[in-house]
Design an enzyme around this catalytic site. Structure first.
Site, PDB file in Angstrom:
ATOM      1  N   ASN A   9      44.882  81.653  48.477  1.00 45.83           N
ATOM      2  CA  ASN A   9      44.025  81.336  47.329  1.00 45.83           C
ATOM      3  C   ASN A   9      43.061  80.235  47.760  1.00 45.83           C
ATOM      4  O   ASN A   9      43.471  79.090  47.914  1.00 45.83           O
ATOM      5  CB  ASN A   9      44.912  80.868  46.163  1.00 45.83           C
ATOM      6  CG  ASN A   9      44.100  80.368  44.985  1.00 45.83           C
ATOM      7  OD1 ASN A   9      42.895  80.587  44.906  1.00 45.83           O
ATOM      8  ND2 ASN A   9      44.771  79.694  44.057  1.00 45.83           N
ATOM      9  N   LYS A  11      40.714  79.009  46.073  1.00 46.59           N
ATOM     10  CA  LYS A  11      40.265  78.214  44.923  1.00 46.59           C
ATOM     11  C   LYS A  11      38.740  78.057  44.965  1.00 46.59           C
ATOM     12  O   LYS A  11      38.048  78.971  45.396  1.00 46.59           O
ATOM     13  CB  LYS A  11      40.987  76.865  44.888  1.00 46.59           C
ATOM     14  CG  LYS A  11      42.499  77.010  45.027  1.00 46.59           C
ATOM     15  CD  LYS A  11      43.226  75.755  44.684  1.00 46.59           C
ATOM     16  CE  LYS A  11      44.698  75.916  45.019  1.00 46.59           C
ATOM     17  NZ  LYS A  11      45.525  74.871  44.458  1.00 46.59           N
ATOM     18  N   HIS A  93      47.336  81.538  37.083  1.00 50.51           N
ATOM     19  CA  HIS A  93      47.542  80.384  37.967  1.00 50.51           C
ATOM     20  C   HIS A  93      47.619  79.122  37.104  1.00 50.51           C
ATOM     21  O   HIS A  93      46.910  79.000  36.096  1.00 50.51           O
ATOM     22  CB  HIS A  93      46.388  80.278  38.969  1.00 50.51           C
ATOM     23  CG  HIS A  93      46.649  79.286  40.061  1.00 50.51           C
ATOM     24  ND1 HIS A  93      46.555  77.931  39.860  1.00 50.51           N
ATOM     25  CD2 HIS A  93      47.036  79.459  41.352  1.00 50.51           C
ATOM     26  CE1 HIS A  93      46.868  77.299  40.991  1.00 50.51           C
ATOM     27  NE2 HIS A  93      47.164  78.209  41.910  1.00 50.51           N
ATOM     28  N   GLU A  95      46.440  76.304  37.396  1.00 48.54           N
ATOM     29  CA  GLU A  95      45.176  75.586  37.197  1.00 48.54           C
ATOM     30  C   GLU A  95      44.340  76.250  36.102  1.00 48.54           C
ATOM     31  O   GLU A  95      43.583  75.584  35.399  1.00 48.54           O
ATOM     32  CB  GLU A  95      44.406  75.499  38.533  1.00 48.54           C
ATOM     33  CG  GLU A  95      45.092  74.513  39.476  1.00 48.54           C
ATOM     34  CD  GLU A  95      44.824  74.743  40.948  1.00 48.54           C
ATOM     35  OE1 GLU A  95      43.935  75.540  41.302  1.00 48.54           O
ATOM     36  OE2 GLU A  95      45.535  74.115  41.766  1.00 48.54           O
ATOM     37  N   GLU A 163      55.381  79.256  41.281  1.00 42.46           N
ATOM     38  CA  GLU A 163      54.714  78.074  41.811  1.00 42.46           C
ATOM     39  C   GLU A 163      55.042  76.861  40.942  1.00 42.46           C
ATOM     40  O   GLU A 163      54.420  76.671  39.883  1.00 42.46           O
ATOM     41  CB  GLU A 163      53.199  78.267  41.811  1.00 42.46           C
ATOM     42  CG  GLU A 163      52.721  79.442  42.639  1.00 42.46           C
ATOM     43  CD  GLU A 163      51.269  79.258  43.041  1.00 42.46           C
ATOM     44  OE1 GLU A 163      51.021  79.167  44.244  1.00 42.46           O
ATOM     45  OE2 GLU A 163      50.406  79.174  42.161  1.00 42.46           O
ATOM     46  N   GLY A 169      49.543  71.573  45.915  1.00 36.11           N
ATOM     47  CA  GLY A 169      48.575  70.612  46.455  1.00 36.11           C
ATOM     48  C   GLY A 169      49.103  69.201  46.596  1.00 36.11           C
ATOM     49  O   GLY A 169      48.335  68.267  46.815  1.00 36.11           O
ATOM     50  N   SER A 209      52.423  73.993  48.310  1.00 38.89           N
ATOM     51  CA  SER A 209      52.480  73.212  49.555  1.00 38.89           C
ATOM     52  C   SER A 209      53.182  73.936  50.702  1.00 38.89           C
ATOM     53  O   SER A 209      53.881  73.306  51.502  1.00 38.89           O
ATOM     54  CB  SER A 209      53.130  71.846  49.306  1.00 38.89           C
ATOM     55  OG  SER A 209      52.329  71.082  48.422  1.00 38.89           O
TER      56      SER A 209
HETATM   57  C1  PEP Z   1      48.057  77.436  44.995  1.00 40.24           C
HETATM   58  O1  PEP Z   1      46.904  77.104  44.780  1.00 40.24           O
HETATM   59  O2  PEP Z   1      48.520  78.427  44.414  1.00 40.24           O
HETATM   60  C2  PEP Z   1      48.851  76.661  45.941  1.00 40.24           C
HETATM   61  C3  PEP Z   1      50.096  76.983  46.127  1.00 40.24           C
HETATM   62  O3  PEP Z   1      48.215  75.615  46.568  1.00 40.24           O
HETATM   63  P1  PEP Z   1      48.805  74.745  47.799  1.00 40.24           P
HETATM   64  O4  PEP Z   1      49.351  75.717  48.814  1.00 40.24           O
HETATM   65  O5  PEP Z   1      47.614  73.999  48.319  1.00 40.24           O
HETATM   66  O6  PEP Z   1      49.872  73.866  47.249  1.00 40.24           O
END
Ligand code: PEP
Length: 249
Positions: A9, A11, A93, A95, A163, A169, A209
Site C-alpha cells: 500500500n 498510500k 483501511h 486511515e 491491521e 507506521g 510495521s
Molecule cells: C498499512 O498502511 O496498511 C501499513 C501496514 O503500513 P506500515 O507497513 O507502514 O505499518
C-alpha cells in the site's frame, strides 16, 4: 492450499517515476514468488498496470466509492478502477475509517461494489491502541467482521487484512502469540458464518510495521497467509525480502 499474498500500500506516496520499482521488484523475486499486488495512488493506476504488464505483479487501488456512479466529486468508482486494468481494491483501511469516518456498513458496501466490478476486495480490520490495552481486541475484531463483511463473500473475491492500528507506521508489532491468536480467531469466526470451505481458503494478511527483519517471524503463524505492507513496500529493495520470506514460509 491457500494462496499467499504480499500486498503493498503506497498510500499518498509516489509519482510516475516510482513505477520503476515494479520492474526492480520483479528482478528481485524468486521464481516461486507468491502473489504480489501493489496499490499505488489512484492517478498512477493506469500507468502502473502498463508498467506491471510483464512482471506478474497485480495492481490495486487504495479505496473505492460505495456507489457505482453519480454526483460524488473527487471520488473513484470500482468500475473506474477495473477499467484501468487493476484487479484489487483495499477497503476499510484504518486511515480511511479514521480520516473519512467510514463505518463498517460503508466498508461492507464498498466490498460489494468492488465485487460487482470484478475486483478482489482487501477488507481491513483492526483495533485501536486503547482497545488493545483494554484487552478488547477480539470483541472489536468480531464486531468489524460482522459489520464489514458482506454475507455473500466467497474465498475468491476477498482477502482480509488484520491491521492493529497501533502497529501501522509505528514500528510496533504485536507478539507472534498475539498475531496467532487474532488470526486463528478470524478464521474460526469465518468458519461459523461462511462454512469451513470458504473460511479455509480466504487469505488472511497481517499488516502493521512489517519489515524485512520481522517478516519471517510473522509468517510462522499458521493462519497468516501474507502481509499488507505500507512503508516497506515503497522500495523494491525493502519489499522483496518480505516477499521472499513469505515464499519460504
Ligand atoms: C498499512 O498502511 O496498511 C501499513 C501496514 O503500513 P506500515 O507497513 O507502514 O505499518
Amino acid at each position: 492450499m491457500r494462496r499467499k499474498l504480499a500486498a503493498g500500500n503506497w498510500k499518498m506516496n509516489g509519482t510516475a517515476a516510482s513505477l520503476r520499482e515494479l520492474n526492480a521488484l520483479k528482478s528481485l523475486l524468486p521464481a516461486d514468488a507468491p502473489d504480489v499486488v501493489i496499490c499505488p495512488p489512484a492517478p498512477l493506476l493506469f500507468r502502473a498496470c502498463e508498467a506491471a504488464r510483464e512482471t506478474g505483479i497485480s495492481i490495486g487501488a487504495q479505496d473505492c466509492h460505495m456507489q457505482e456512479s453519480g454526483a460524488f466529486t473527487g471520488d473513484i468508482s470500482a468500475a473506474m478502477i477495473a477499467d484501468t486494468g487493476a484487479t484489487y481494491v483495499i477497503v476499510g483501511h484504518s486511515e480511511r475509517r479514521e480520516a473519512h469516518e467510514e463505518r463498517d456498513r460503508d466498508v461492507r458496501k464498498k466490498a460489494q461494489t468492488a465485487w460487482n466490478a470484478g475486483l478482489t476486495a482487501i477488507i481491513c480490520i483492526g483495533e485501536t491502541l486503547e482497545d488493545h490495552e483494554a484487552n478488547n481486541t477480539l470483541d472489536i475484531i468480531a464486531g468489524q467482521l460482522a459489520g464489514s463483511l458482506p454475507g455473500d463473500m466467497t474465498a475468491t473475491n476477498t482477502v482480509i487484512a488484520y491491521e492493529p492500528i497501533w502497529a501501522i507506521g509505528t514500528g510496533k508489532v504485536p507478539t507472534l502469540e498475539q498475531i496467532v491468536e487474532v488470526h486463528d480467531f478470524i478464521r474460526s469466526k469465518l468458519a461459523v458464518r461462511y462454512g469451513t470451505d470458504v473460511a479455509d481458503m480466504i487469505p488472511l494478511l497481517y499488516g502493521g510495521s512489517v519489515k524485512p527483519d520481522n517478516a519471517a517471524t510473522i509468517f510462522r503463524a499458521e493462519n497468516v497467509d501474507g502481509a499488507l505492507v505500507g512503508g516497506a513496500s515503497l522500495k523494491a529493495a525493502d519489499f522483496a525480502p518480505i516477499i521472499r520470506a513469505l515464499a519460504q514460509s
